[in-house]
Design a protein around this motif. Structure first.
Motif, short mmCIF file in Angstrom:
data_model
loop_
_atom_site.label_atom_id
_atom_site.label_comp_id
_atom_site.label_asym_id
_atom_site.label_seq_id
_atom_site.Cartn_x
_atom_site.Cartn_y
_atom_site.Cartn_z
N LYS A 1 47.74 30.38 45.53
CA LYS A 1 47.25 29.78 46.78
C LYS A 1 48.01 30.34 47.98
O LYS A 1 47.41 30.59 49.03
N THR B 1 52.57 24.01 50.38
CA THR B 1 51.49 24.50 49.51
C THR B 1 51.81 24.20 48.05
O THR B 1 50.94 23.76 47.29
N ASP C 1 47.59 18.19 43.44
CA ASP C 1 46.25 18.50 42.92
C ASP C 1 46.25 18.44 41.40
O ASP C 1 45.32 17.89 40.79
N HIS C 2 47.27 19.01 40.80
CA HIS C 2 47.38 19.00 39.34
C HIS C 2 47.46 17.57 38.81
O HIS C 2 46.77 17.23 37.84
N GLU D 1 47.04 11.40 50.28
CA GLU D 1 47.14 12.55 49.37
C GLU D 1 46.77 12.19 47.94
O GLU D 1 46.16 12.97 47.23
N ARG E 1 46.40 14.86 40.28
CA ARG E 1 45.10 14.20 40.48
C ARG E 1 44.11 14.62 39.40
O ARG E 1 43.37 13.79 38.86
N LYS E 2 44.09 15.93 39.08
CA LYS E 2 43.16 16.43 38.06
C LYS E 2 43.45 15.83 36.69
O LYS E 2 42.53 15.53 35.94
N ASN F 1 51.50 20.42 47.42
CA ASN F 1 50.08 20.06 47.36
C ASN F 1 49.44 20.54 46.05
O ASN F 1 48.57 19.86 45.50
N THR F 2 49.87 21.68 45.55
CA THR F 2 49.37 22.17 44.26
C THR F 2 49.80 21.24 43.14
O THR F 2 49.00 20.93 42.23
N GLU G 1 49.91 28.78 39.99
CA GLU G 1 48.76 28.41 40.81
C GLU G 1 49.16 28.25 42.28
O GLU G 1 48.43 28.65 43.19
#
Length: 185
Positions: free
Chosen positions: A53, A74, A81-82, A148, A84-85, A77-78, A49
């Motif tokens: 991006k 990047t 994001d993972h 973040e 957080r999800k 941050n990916t 992923e």
């Protein structure tokens, strides 16, 4: 091929250049993903992923600063994001319940291999590991981590402190083991 030409070819959508970029940086970025995500298969998904991006946003890279640094950011941050999800971090921790650190025997830490330390970090709970990676390894400030991760700055500080405490306890166990072997060996 130099990185500048490789990036130009990637920006044009050249799949051979994209594969070369992945081959060149995939191992490095996989190690970053594994620092944040415990499960190897999940880390591979996050890596993929992250590269998607990178390729999608490559045209927004303005050639100011290190391209490798931009890609690394990047990928980190990916990973965030993972996390957080999947909500794999504790959001609120009370600073009053944090223990204080004690010094560790340097004789033991000098024998601690790089991979041993990475394994100890990998064994931290998700929230502790994430904040530890961001603060101690990636160089984020607690305020940036809080923004973040959607947590308070005090929670970030607390998670970092608890991560250090847990690492200290794990290293202490290694210390006792090492000192016992030294006495008998």
């Amino acid at each position: 091929m130099d990185l500048e030409n490789l990036v130009k070819r990637c920006k044009k959508g050249n799949s051979a250049a994209q594969k070369e970029l992945f081959d060149r940086y995939g191992g490095l970025f996989m190690s970053i993903c594994c620092r944040y995500v415990k499960d190897t298969d999940e880390a591979k998904d996050v890596l993929q992923e992250g590269f998607v991006k990178i390729f999608q946003k490559m045209s927004s890279y303005k050639s100011t600063g290190s391209f490798e640094g931009w890609m690394k950011r990047t990928v980190v941050n990916t990973c965030l994001d993972h996390l957080r999800k999947t909500k794999k971090f504790e959001a609120n921790v009370d600073l009053d319940n944090v223990s204080y650190l004690e010094p560790i025997n340097e004789k033991v830490t000098s024998h601690l291999a790089h991979q041993d330390l990475l394994n100890l970090i990998h064994d931290l709970p998700d929230g502790y590991r994430t904040v530890f990676n961001m603060y101690a390894i990636e160089g984020y400030a607690h305020k940036e981590i809080a923004e973040e991760m959607g947590i308070s700055e005090n929670t970030s500080k607390s998670q970092y402190r608890k991560a250090k405490l847990q690492l200290q306890e794990a290293i202490k166990k290694l210390e006792y083991s090492y000192l016992d072997r030294e006495k008998t060996g």
